[in-house]
Design a protein around this motif. Structure first.
Motif, PDB file in Angstrom:
ATOM      1  N   UNK A 159       0.809  -1.219   0.000  1.00  0.00           N
ATOM      2  CA  UNK A 159       0.000   0.000   0.000  1.00  0.00           C
ATOM      3  C   UNK A 159       0.845   1.273   0.000  1.00  0.00           C
ATOM      4  N   UNK A 160       1.825   1.352   0.896  1.00  0.00           N
ATOM      5  CA  UNK A 160       2.550   2.610   1.086  1.00  0.00           C
ATOM      6  C   UNK A 160       4.061   2.391   1.037  1.00  0.00           C
ATOM      7  N   UNK A 161       4.748   3.312   0.276  1.00  0.00           N
ATOM      8  CA  UNK A 161       6.196   3.448   0.386  1.00  0.00           C
ATOM      9  C   UNK A 161       6.458   4.559   1.386  1.00  0.00           C
ATOM     10  N   UNK A 162       7.489   4.422   2.211  1.00  0.00           N
ATOM     11  CA  UNK A 162       7.756   5.445   3.222  1.00  0.00           C
ATOM     12  C   UNK A 162       8.196   6.768   2.605  1.00  0.00           C
ATOM     13  N   UNK A 163       8.618   6.776   1.321  1.00  0.00           N
ATOM     14  CA  UNK A 163       9.023   8.031   0.687  1.00  0.00           C
ATOM     15  C   UNK A 163       7.861   8.704  -0.040  1.00  0.00           C
ATOM     16  N   UNK A 164       6.637   8.156   0.147  1.00  0.00           N
ATOM     17  CA  UNK A 164       5.465   8.801  -0.433  1.00  0.00           C
ATOM     18  C   UNK A 164       5.001   8.176  -1.728  1.00  0.00           C
ATOM     19  N   UNK A 165       5.812   7.308  -2.343  1.00  0.00           N
ATOM     20  CA  UNK A 165       5.394   6.604  -3.544  1.00  0.00           C
ATOM     21  C   UNK A 165       4.660   5.328  -3.143  1.00  0.00           C
ATOM     22  N   UNK A 166       3.895   4.763  -4.063  1.00  0.00           N
ATOM     23  CA  UNK A 166       3.050   3.637  -3.685  1.00  0.00           C
ATOM     24  C   UNK A 166       3.553   2.315  -4.238  1.00  0.00           C
ATOM     25  N   UNK A 167       3.795   2.202  -5.507  1.00  0.00           N
ATOM     26  CA  UNK A 167       4.270   0.961  -6.106  1.00  0.00           C
ATOM     27  C   UNK A 167       5.333   1.306  -7.121  1.00  0.00           C
ATOM     28  N   UNK A 168       5.915   0.284  -7.709  1.00  0.00           N
ATOM     29  CA  UNK A 168       6.930   0.538  -8.737  1.00  0.00           C
ATOM     30  C   UNK A 168       6.332   1.316  -9.902  1.00  0.00           C
ATOM     31  N   UNK A 169       5.025   1.069 -10.218  1.00  0.00           N
ATOM     32  CA  UNK A 169       4.381   1.811 -11.295  1.00  0.00           C
ATOM     33  C   UNK A 169       4.291   3.294 -10.955  1.00  0.00           C
ATOM     34  N   UNK A 170       3.976   3.618  -9.690  1.00  0.00           N
ATOM     35  CA  UNK A 170       3.908   5.010  -9.280  1.00  0.00           C
ATOM     36  C   UNK A 170       5.278   5.665  -9.346  1.00  0.00           C
ATOM     37  N   UNK A 171       6.310   4.917  -8.973  1.00  0.00           N
ATOM     38  CA  UNK A 171       7.668   5.477  -9.025  1.00  0.00           C
ATOM     39  C   UNK A 171       8.072   5.751 -10.470  1.00  0.00           C
ATOM     40  N   UNK A 172       7.707   4.846 -11.390  1.00  0.00           N
ATOM     41  CA  UNK A 172       7.990   5.066 -12.805  1.00  0.00           C
ATOM     42  C   UNK A 172       7.188   6.257 -13.333  1.00  0.00           C
ATOM     43  N   UNK A 173       5.965   6.424 -12.831  1.00  0.00           N
ATOM     44  CA  UNK A 173       5.158   7.579 -13.236  1.00  0.00           C
ATOM     45  C   UNK A 173       5.842   8.873 -12.824  1.00  0.00           C
ATOM     46  N   UNK A 174       6.448   8.890 -11.633  1.00  0.00           N
ATOM     47  CA  UNK A 174       7.151  10.083 -11.166  1.00  0.00           C
ATOM     48  C   UNK A 174       8.378  10.360 -12.037  1.00  0.00           C
ATOM     49  N   UNK A 175       9.110   9.300 -12.414  1.00  0.00           N
ATOM     50  CA  UNK A 175      10.264   9.476 -13.290  1.00  0.00           C
ATOM     51  C   UNK A 175       9.830  10.059 -14.634  1.00  0.00           C
ATOM     52  N   UNK A 176       8.672   9.602 -15.135  1.00  0.00           N
ATOM     53  CA  UNK A 176       8.155  10.123 -16.402  1.00  0.00           C
ATOM     54  C   UNK A 176       7.794  11.593 -16.272  1.00  0.00           C
ATOM     55  N   UNK A 177       7.176  11.961 -15.131  1.00  0.00           N
ATOM     56  CA  UNK A 177       6.826  13.362 -14.906  1.00  0.00           C
ATOM     57  C   UNK A 177       8.077  14.239 -14.858  1.00  0.00           C
ATOM     58  N   UNK A 178       9.135  13.741 -14.195  1.00  0.00           N
ATOM     59  CA  UNK A 178      10.380  14.505 -14.132  1.00  0.00           C
ATOM     60  C   UNK A 178      10.972  14.686 -15.521  1.00  0.00           C
ATOM     61  N   UNK A 179      10.895  13.634 -16.350  1.00  0.00           N
ATOM     62  CA  UNK A 179      11.418  13.716 -17.709  1.00  0.00           C
ATOM     63  C   UNK A 179      10.629  14.719 -18.533  1.00  0.00           C
ATOM     64  N   UNK A 180       9.298  14.728 -18.375  1.00  0.00           N
ATOM     65  CA  UNK A 180       8.458  15.688 -19.105  1.00  0.00           C
ATOM     66  C   UNK A 180       8.818  17.120 -18.718  1.00  0.00           C
ATOM     67  N   UNK A 181       9.119  17.343 -17.430  1.00  0.00           N
ATOM     68  CA  UNK A 181       9.503  18.677 -16.981  1.00  0.00           C
ATOM     69  C   UNK A 181      10.823  19.101 -17.631  1.00  0.00           C
ATOM     70  N   UNK A 182      11.776  18.149 -17.720  1.00  0.00           N
ATOM     71  CA  UNK A 182      13.056  18.467 -18.348  1.00  0.00           C
ATOM     72  C   UNK A 182      12.872  18.818 -19.817  1.00  0.00           C
TER      73      UNK A 182
END
Length: 209
Positions: A159-182
């Protein structure tokens, strides 16, 4: 050369030479920024995930390391903090096996799964904050390796990652968002250079009138 320039020469230089130089400079910058943006888009992304499941009346726990990226990545090191501690009867499994990966290549989409706990006789001690640190290098030149660091609350996983992310898919979604910002920043830089060049051209056209 500039000592012999008269007013007409200077006006010609500023109206023609400077915009050409700035245009060339802006073009070079845009090529460099695009190169790094494209390269970052094709980078490997290597993560470790936990899979707890119940099958045939037995509870099992697996660790999986996978390359979610587009190119080959070479794992330089894996750290698990704190290391997994096996229960007294768990002497058949190696829960910290991934930490032995050194200079290990992993292809895009490739994954390796290892069982770290099963049933009642082969268990590990869960942690509320277990941190994974994966360092890996891409197949293109890069001075420093990529580094992924995140913590998991195993008692409440998935359910919960201690760093605020939820699953590996959510972490990949964050990486994609960072790439879009760049990529958006790259586009903004190119537009800014173009506007400055247009402003210079307009100013010198008015001077030459």
């Amino acid at each position: 050369m500039f000592k012999n320039f008269d007013t007409e020469n200077w006006l010609s230089f500023w109206s023609i030479g400077v915009p050409v130089i700035l245009s060339a400079f802006g073009f070079i910058i845009s090529l460099i920024l695009s190169f790094f943006a494209d390269r970052n888009k094709r980078r490997p992304v290597i993560l470790i995930t936990i899979n707890k499941y119940h099958k045939n009346g037995v509870y099992n726990t697996n660790l999986e390391i996978k390359n979610y990226g587009q190119t080959i990545g070479t794992i330089k090191s894996v750290e698990i903090d704190p290391p997994y501690i096996a229960m007294p009867n768990n002497d058949i499994l190696e829960p910290n096996g991934f930490t032995k990966f050194k200079n290990f290549p992993i292809a895009p989409g490739q994954f390796i799964t290892t069982m770290i706990a099963t049933g009642q006789s082969a268990k590990v001690v869960n942690s509320k904050k277990r941190t994974f640190i994966i360092k890996y290098k891409p197949d293109f030149w890069k001075l420093l390796p990529y580094k992924e660091k995140y913590s998991i609350d195993e008692e409440h996983y998935p359910t919960i990652f201690s760093d605020g992310n939820f699953t590996s898919e959510k972490r990949l979604e964050k990486l994609t968002e960072d790439l879009d910002k760049q990529l958006a920043q790259v586009a903004g830089s190119i537009r800014l250079v173009g506007r400055k060049i247009d402003n210079i051209k307009t100013a010198h056209e008015e001077v030459t009138k």
